[in-house]
Motif scaffolding. Structure first.
Motif, short mmCIF file in Angstrom:
data_model
loop_
_atom_site.label_atom_id
_atom_site.label_comp_id
_atom_site.label_asym_id
_atom_site.label_seq_id
_atom_site.Cartn_x
_atom_site.Cartn_y
_atom_site.Cartn_z
N GLY A 385 1.04 -1.05 -0.43
CA GLY A 385 -0.18 0.12 0.22
C GLY A 385 0.54 0.63 -0.03
N ARG A 386 1.91 1.82 0.66
CA ARG A 386 2.85 2.39 0.88
C ARG A 386 2.99 2.96 -0.66
N ASN A 387 3.34 1.98 -1.59
CA ASN A 387 3.56 2.27 -3.18
C ASN A 387 2.43 2.86 -3.34
N GLY A 388 1.72 2.76 -3.14
CA GLY A 388 0.30 4.10 -3.56
C GLY A 388 0.72 5.31 -2.61
N ALA A 389 0.45 5.25 -1.67
CA ALA A 389 1.54 6.81 -0.82
C ALA A 389 2.23 7.32 -1.88
N ILE A 390 2.83 6.48 -2.26
CA ILE A 390 4.34 7.35 -3.11
C ILE A 390 3.44 7.80 -4.41
N VAL A 391 2.91 6.94 -4.66
CA VAL A 391 2.07 7.24 -6.00
C VAL A 391 1.41 8.57 -6.22
N GLY A 392 0.41 8.71 -5.05
CA GLY A 392 -0.10 9.42 -4.56
C GLY A 392 -0.45 11.04 -5.11
N PRO A 393 1.14 11.46 -4.35
CA PRO A 393 1.59 13.33 -4.72
C PRO A 393 1.75 13.08 -5.83
#
Length: 444
Positions: A385-393
């Protein structure tokens, strides 16, 4: 000689002082965790001015902690299943608190980034272990609710960081925000003293006397005599722990959880990073950016508690499907000109169904995986999920760079909500594998 089912004893126990203590200690840990994570946004303007950082450099500097969280969740989630959740939590807490204190001495962006990465390792590892421990001890009828209330400490930590910053920054500078992390570190002895070890870990390790003592606190009415047998519904892990996530018909559900975690955290961090800027571009004059973010986080807390309450009374998976659909709809509607009251309501709903659903995902994953692989399952779901946190911004920045209409920006942010709803629908419709039973004899 009797056979005592540990899972049933915990599931059917009343809410006692022991449960209250575990929930408060885990919530306290997540308050500190949230403070350490949100602290960067508070000090960012000061750092950009002092070190002459460009927005691109500042964004990269902020991503170091997110990368650290990804690796921390993957590493410490698996490690805690081997050494115990209590030790795993203590290591993570010590790691991110120490790194945050040292961060205050950073004299350049490189030193700062290294400290943020190390702090991220601890923050990322603590979350899945705290959730796993709370889930293990919570009575079945209150499980989702207690995990949601506990996880609200994360949002409180973010608000605490903002409040401390208002007082500390003008008087003592950005360094003082990091030195303040020494205060939580002083509480480590108390946490080590009062926080219980996982009862499943104690049983698997043959420490049945300690397991019996803990169970007597979980349910004071439970009588365990010498020679009684402790039985746990759990499949004991064999070989590489992460491979267990794909065995016994768990593969499809594991992948669905990973997709949902990725999409949910993408929406959370995309909104947190770009909501104020997008609204400013739309000529909304509803106050400062802080007002939007407070509404978003308040919605997150309300959504987590409401979702946990609904999940305990209905099916948690179905609740998350509804929440993800509501997230996609509310985020899409943010792109249209609305009255101030409606706008704040939409932002509140978006926070409830993104930040709130992130917390529900942790509760759902904790309930899905057996005790022997629970921290591993939570750690890998959180790490992916943290990959999504990186991709979001990054997604928000790319959309801003190509000057899309406001509606299309928010529709792009909403698409992951629809994908997550589909993933959780598949997860909910899949059949759960019946667990095996691990039996050990209790010793006086």
């Amino acid at each position: 000689m009797r056979q005592i089912n540990v899972n049933q004893a915990i599931d059917n126990a009343g809410f006692t002082r022991f449960h209250w203590m575990v929930m408060c200690l885990c919530a306290l840990l997540l308050i500190f965790d949230g403070y350490d994570l949100f602290i960067y946004g508070v000090v960012l303007p000061s750092l950009m001015q002092e070190w002459n950082l460009t927005p691109l450099e500042a964004g990269a500097l902020g991503s170091y902690a997110l990368f650290g969280m990804m690796f921390g969740a993957l590493t410490f989630g698996t490690l805690a299943d081997k050494i115990g959740r209590k030790k795993g939590i203590a290591i993570c807490f010590l790691l991110f608190s120490t790194a945050t204190i040292i961060n205050g001495f950073a004299s350049n962006p490189t030193e700062f980034g290294i400290c943020r990465f190390i702090a991220g390792l601890g923050c990322g590892g603590l979350m899945p272990n705290a959730v796993a421990l709370m889930n293990e001890y919570a009575p079945k009828r209150l499980r989702s609710t207690l995990v949601a209330i506990m996880f609200s400490g994360y949002s409180l930590g973010g608000m605490l960081a903002a409040g401390v910053g208002i007082y500390m920054l003008p008087r003592f500078g950005w360094e003082s925000m990091f030195f303040a992390a020494a205060v939580p570190l002083l509480l480590l002895p108390l946490i080590l003293w009062k926080l219980p070890e996982s009862v499943g870990f104690l049983v698997r390790e043959g420490r049945t006397a300690q397991a019996t003592e803990v169970l007597s606190k979980v349910d004071p009415n439970l009588e365990i005599a010498h020679g009684d047998v402790l039985a746990m519904s759990d499949s004991k892990a064999h070989g590489v722990a992460v491979l267990e996530l794909f065995r016994e018909s768990r593969a499809l559900r594991t992948l669905c959880l990973w997709v949902a975690f990725f999409c949910c955290l993408l929406m959370v961090y995309a909104l947190s990073s770009w909501l104020p800027k997008l609204m400013a571009n739309a000529s909304y004059s509803l106050g400062s950016s802080l007002t939007f973010l407070v509404a978003l986080n308040l919605g997150g807390m309300a959504g987590a508690i409401l979702g946990g309450w609904l999940g305990d009374r209905y099916n948690l998976g179905k609740v998350m499907v509804v929440f993800f659909v509501a997230a996609a709809v509310s985020i899409s509607l943010l792109g249209f000109k609305s009255a101030p009251e409606l706008l704040y309501l939409l932002i509140f709903i978006a926070g409830a169904t993104t930040i709130g659903t992130q917390i529900l995902l942790y509760a759902g994953a904790a309930q899905f995986y057996g005790l022997s692989i629970r921290s591993t399952g939570l750690g890998w779901a959180s790490g992916v999920g943290r990959n999504g946190a990186i991709v979001g911004p990054l997604l928000g920045g790319a959309l801003m760079a190509i000057n899309l209409p406001l509606q299309l920006n928010f529709i792009a942010f909403a698409i992951p909500g629809a994908v997550a709803a589909l993933a959780m629908t598949v997860f909910t419709l899949s059949n759960r594998t019946k667990p095996q039973v691990v039996v050990l004899t209790a010793k006086a």
